[in-house]
Design an enzyme around this catalytic site. Structure first.
Site, PDB file in Angstrom:
ATOM      1  N   ASP A 287       0.828  -1.199   0.000  1.00  0.00           N
ATOM      2  CA  ASP A 287       0.000   0.000   0.000  1.00  0.00           C
ATOM      3  C   ASP A 287       0.871   1.262   0.000  1.00  0.00           C
ATOM      4  OD1 ASP A 287      -1.902   1.943   0.458  1.00  0.00           O
ATOM      5  OD2 ASP A 287      -2.400   1.276   2.489  1.00  0.00           O
TER       6      ASP A 287
ATOM      7  N   ASP B 146      -1.777   6.300  -4.703  1.00  0.00           N
ATOM      8  CA  ASP B 146      -2.079   5.356  -3.628  1.00  0.00           C
ATOM      9  C   ASP B 146      -2.523   3.997  -4.168  1.00  0.00           C
ATOM     10  OD1 ASP B 146      -2.979   3.991  -1.428  1.00  0.00           O
ATOM     11  OD2 ASP B 146      -4.549   5.420  -0.888  1.00  0.00           O
TER      12      ASP B 146
END
Ligand SMILES: *[C@@H]1O[C@H](CO)[C@@H](O)[C@H](O)[C@H]1NC(C)=O
Ligand SMILES: *[C@@H]1O[C@H](CO)[C@@H](O)[C@H](O)[C@H]1NC(C)=O
Ligand SMILES: *[C@@H]1O[C@H](CO)[C@@H](O)[C@H](O)[C@H]1NC(C)=O
Length: 422
Positions: A129, A307
């Protein structure tokens, strides 16, 4: 604060990426499992699943803002704030129950790859992530239902395990939290072995993760948004001399998805990498973005956070309204969540640029499906929401990343984009 060094970096990296790919042997590949999205098999937008996903995204970034406020308050973007926690319950009468049935379908929606923790190592399937900075996996002491099917960390089974002080916790939105104590241990990703990596073996795990195939999350943003307040894995790997370059790269697509640690995988992209200096603190955030619809810039000069742990794209509600104004026939579909619809037959082309090439979002990645079976309206993968990230800040998740090869350099504090190899 990064811009000056990043400028020099751009030059160095330009040399690096055009030179013989010597760093290739230094890097290492983590293959990713394929993900499913917010569209059902029959091409319909999965509204309930999208809401669960949006609440998760909201609360993840809320936690990042809490951490940034604590670790580096001066590094917050102008207008950034800690938004209230969101839960499924507050967004509609039966949503909690419905959300659960939705997520019980067993669809993973993360780009998951393997890591190992401890000596000897236990394997975990991990979501890499770039929009958070902590590592957590389920603990053997986890009592949540969601932990039942997961791989678990047993401190006593690892000769390199050390409990540190303090607690880790994050709310994702279904009323429960992901929380646990703080440990250090050896963490290995694709042969890159890092000693004394901080992480949390979590003892409570929210329901959202129950049917998700991944066991935990490995954050790849900067330390200033870390809850643990410790260097993330990739930074530790670099400072322990395990990576020659403080660079990692991602290809997220239907086939051949991977994380490349320690450099760029020259087989995955063509032409030169276009670099942009990181701005602000904590995130892989780059400035001077333009959103382009049918070849015309409709939003200009905004910040973007890249992201990999977010499914779609988000912008401030008024900017997103302006964006969809340029879509003929578009209107708001769910005003509470800033979700927009447009006539499926007239889908414009969508792209972003940062002053260089125009990076197209593929039509299928932008279209999240029909509003209902047989509908002539489709949902767009850009939602208007205030996530507290700051004025003029957009969040570009997988819907954007699937169309480019993305390179993250914390050596030079830059994000690079390159054309995916055909
Ligand atoms: C689990 O509980 C045991 C016994 O209380 C403890 O020794 C251990 O550190 C805990 N955590 C893990 C991750 O094993
Ligand atoms: C961490 O959480 C445990 C269990 O909830 C609690 O007993 C302990 O006091 C907490 N420690 C710190 C440092 O907050
Ligand atoms: C995006 O699409 C336009 C129009 O088809 C094309 O000219 C441009 O080269 C594309 N951009 C990239 C980076 O492939």
């Amino acid at each position: 604060m990064f811009s000056k060094s990043a400028l020099i970096a751009t030059v160095t990296l330009a040399l690096l990426t055009s030179a013989t790919p010597v760093d290739r042997a230094q890097g290492t590949v983590v293959p990713f499992a394929k993900r499913s999205g917010l569209t059902t098999a029959d091409g319909v937008f999965d509204h309930k699943k999208a809401i669960v996903d949006m609440v998760h995204t909201h609360n993840k970034h809320r936690q990042n803002m809490v951490n940034l406020h604590k670790n580096d308050p001066d590094g917050m973007n102008e207008g950034a704030s800690i938004r209230p926690l969101r839960t499924y319950e507050t967004s509609g009468s039966h949503e909690k129950r419905q959300a659960e049935s939705t997520i019980d379908q067993g669809n993973g929606e993360d780009w998951a790859g393997p890591i190992s923790i401890g000596t000897p190592g236990t394997n975990f399937l991990i979501d890499f992530d770039t929009g958070s900075s902590d590592l957590w996996v389920p603990s053997t002491n986890c009592t949540s239902v969601a932990c039942v099917s997961k791989s678990k960390y047993i401190a006593a089974a690892s000769s390199t395990s050390h409990e540190q002080g303090g607690n880790f916790s994050i709310h994702y939105g279904d009323g429960s939290t992901v929380s646990g104590p703080v440990f250090t241990d050896t963490v290995t990703v694709a042969g890159i072995k890092v000693d004394n990596q901080y992480f949390s073996p979590v003892t409570t795990l929210s329901d959202k993760f129950a049917t998700d195939p991944m066991d935990g999350i490995l954050g790849m943003a900067y330390q200033s948004i870390s809850s643990l307040g410790q260097p993330p894995f990739a930074n530790q790997a670099k400072s322990q001399g395990k990576l020659r370059y403080g660079i990692f790269s991602m290809k997220l697509s239907v086939q051949g998805s991977e994380l490349y640690l320690g450099g760029l995988d020259f087989s995955k992209f063509t032409e030169r990498v276009e670099w942009h200096p990181v701005t602000g603190s904590g995130y892989w955030q780059i400035a001077n973005a333009n959103a382009i619809v049918n070849g015309k810039a409709v939003n200009s000069g905004f910040q973007t956070i890249i992201d990999s742990g977010t499914t779609i794209m988000y912008g401030p509600p008024s900017d997103v309204a302006a964006f969809y104004k340029s879509f003929p026939g578009a209107s708001e579909f769910d005003s509470q969540n800033g979700i927009w619809q447009f006539p499926c037959s007239g889908q414009p082309t969508v792209a972003f640029n940062w002053g260089g090439k125009t990076w197209n979002v593929s039509a299928s990645d932008f279209n999240l499906g029909m509003t209902s079976p047989g509908s002539s309206y489709c949902i767009g993968a850009l939602a208007g929401q205030d996530l507290g990230l700051g004025d003029n800040v957009w969040l570009l998740g997988d819907s954007f990343m699937k169309s480019v090869y993305t390179v993250f350099s914390f050596d030079q504090n830059s994000v690079g984009f390159a054309k995916l190899a055909p």
